[in-house]
Design a protein around this motif. Structure first.
Motif, PDB file in Angstrom:
ATOM      1  N   SER A  87      -6.761  -4.180  -2.648  1.00 46.71           N
ATOM      2  CA  SER A  87      -6.234  -4.612  -1.364  1.00 46.71           C
ATOM      3  C   SER A  87      -6.810  -5.969  -1.017  1.00 46.71           C
ATOM      4  O   SER A  87      -7.930  -6.294  -1.421  1.00 46.71           O
ATOM      5  N   PRO A 121       0.819  -1.209   0.000  1.00 49.80           N
ATOM      6  CA  PRO A 121       0.000   0.000   0.000  1.00 49.80           C
ATOM      7  C   PRO A 121       0.853   1.259   0.000  1.00 49.80           C
ATOM      8  O   PRO A 121       2.047   1.234   0.322  1.00 49.80           O
ATOM      9  N   THR A 122       0.232   2.353  -0.374  1.00 48.85           N
ATOM     10  CA  THR A 122       0.793   3.677  -0.141  1.00 48.85           C
ATOM     11  C   THR A 122      -0.091   4.331   0.911  1.00 48.85           C
ATOM     12  O   THR A 122      -1.262   4.624   0.657  1.00 48.85           O
ATOM     13  N   THR A 123       0.430   4.512   2.103  1.00 55.07           N
ATOM     14  CA  THR A 123      -0.406   4.956   3.219  1.00 55.07           C
ATOM     15  C   THR A 123       0.450   5.603   4.289  1.00 55.07           C
ATOM     16  O   THR A 123       1.683   5.546   4.238  1.00 55.07           O
ATOM     17  N   GLN A 124      -0.181   6.238   5.233  1.00 51.89           N
ATOM     18  CA  GLN A 124       0.489   6.759   6.417  1.00 51.89           C
ATOM     19  C   GLN A 124       0.038   5.947   7.626  1.00 51.89           C
ATOM     20  O   GLN A 124      -1.139   5.582   7.734  1.00 51.89           O
TER      21      GLN A 124
END
Length: 308
Positions: free
Chosen positions: A272, A166-169
């Protein structure tokens, strides 16, 4: 910034540590789904030969009010005090191969100084690779192999093992900062995040520790004994399956998790493994509620598979 070496004290034999060994790290603190890291590090320390190389200063790094040490009260006196520790050990795997193990509590304070101290130790001992393990709860089924997200600069491991990218914080672990700084220097680094079924996140899930050991082996070539953990895992899963199979609603919820997981793993267009084509994250609150009684009972069963 204070001198990074002020955070730890070297053991008398620290000068004789061979250069070029791999470093394996796992720290307990903010999140440890399935007690993955605590099981992993305890298992390595209890099962393998090793000696302490460096001990970090708990009074400087640990918030005692947030994570209080445990005492044993024996009728009218304090019989024992279990201090929290953070150590670097020289270990030997099942074949006698040496490696360094960083384990214990995750620092609450002085992350920058702590990171500098780890980079200094990596340089001091000419560490070949650094591999660390973390675990987070995710809505995935216990009936499928545990997946991992791999970070760092080991492209071979990312390509072959990382099932979710994922690209996430997200909230950081202290070892995230260590990885970030090590990767910036070009040092070979890999972080494995185990994706643990969220309804088992508050238990000691033996299969998660086995998956962590397998990940470390893939990154380092080290060989670990896993027979005891695998047997505990079989017993644990059998008990969970018994609870799920006895309840139609729970069975359906697990089936939903399985369908979404399988669809993602088959390469279908899901963003996802956690959501379906409808874009909804499946709810498994009922699983957690239904399993709560079973798990609390197992915690009190000394003959059980190590639930805590």
């Amino acid at each position: 910034m204070s001198d990074p070496t002020d955070l730890y004290e070297l053991a008398p034999g620290a000068e004789s540590v061979p250069e070029g060994l791999p470093l394996v790290a796992g720290l307990t603190g903010f999140a440890d789904a399935g007690s993955t890291v605590s099981q992993l590090t305890s298992y390595l320390v209890d099962t393998l030969e090793g000696e302490i190389v460096a001990t970090f200063d708990a009074d400087t790094l640990l918030d005692y009010r947030a994570r209080r040490p445990v005492i044993t009260f024996d009728q009218d006196h304090i019989a024992d005090y279990q201090a929290s520790t953070l150590t670097l050990r020289l270990m030997r795997d099942e074949l006698g191969q040496q490696f360094l193990l960083l384990s214990g509590f995750e620092p609450d304070f002085r992350w920058e100084q702590f990171t500098s101290s780890i980079l200094g130790l990596v340089s001091r001992y000419g560490v070949s690779t650094t591999t660390w393990v973390h675990a987070i709860p995710m809505p995935v089924p216990h009936t499928r192999p545990l997946g991992v997200t791999v970070s760092g600069n080991r492209v071979d491991l990312i390509e072959s093992l990382s099932v979710w990218r994922p690209t996430t914080q997200a909230p950081a672990n202290a070892l995230h900062l260590v990885e970030y700084q090590l990767a910036a220097t070009g040092h070979p680094t890999a972080g494995f995040v185990l994706l643990v079924p969220h309804y088992l996140a508050d238990t000691e899930f033996p299969d998660a520790a086995v998956a962590a050991l397998s990940s470390i082996s893939a990154a380092t070539g080290l060989i670990f004994p896993t027979d005891r953990l695998r047997e505990e895992g079989r017993e644990f899963i059998a008990k969970v399956d018994e609870q799920v199979q006895g309840n139609h609603e729970l069975s359906r919820l697990v089936q939903t998790l399985e369908e979404r997981h399988d669809t993602y793993m088959e390469g279908n267009p899901l963003p996802s493994p956690l959501i379906g084509l409808d874009g909804q994250v499946p709810s498994a609150d009922a699983i957690a509620a239904e399993l709560e009684k079973f798990l609390s009972t197992r915690r009190d069963d000394d003959a059980g598979p190590g639930l805590a």
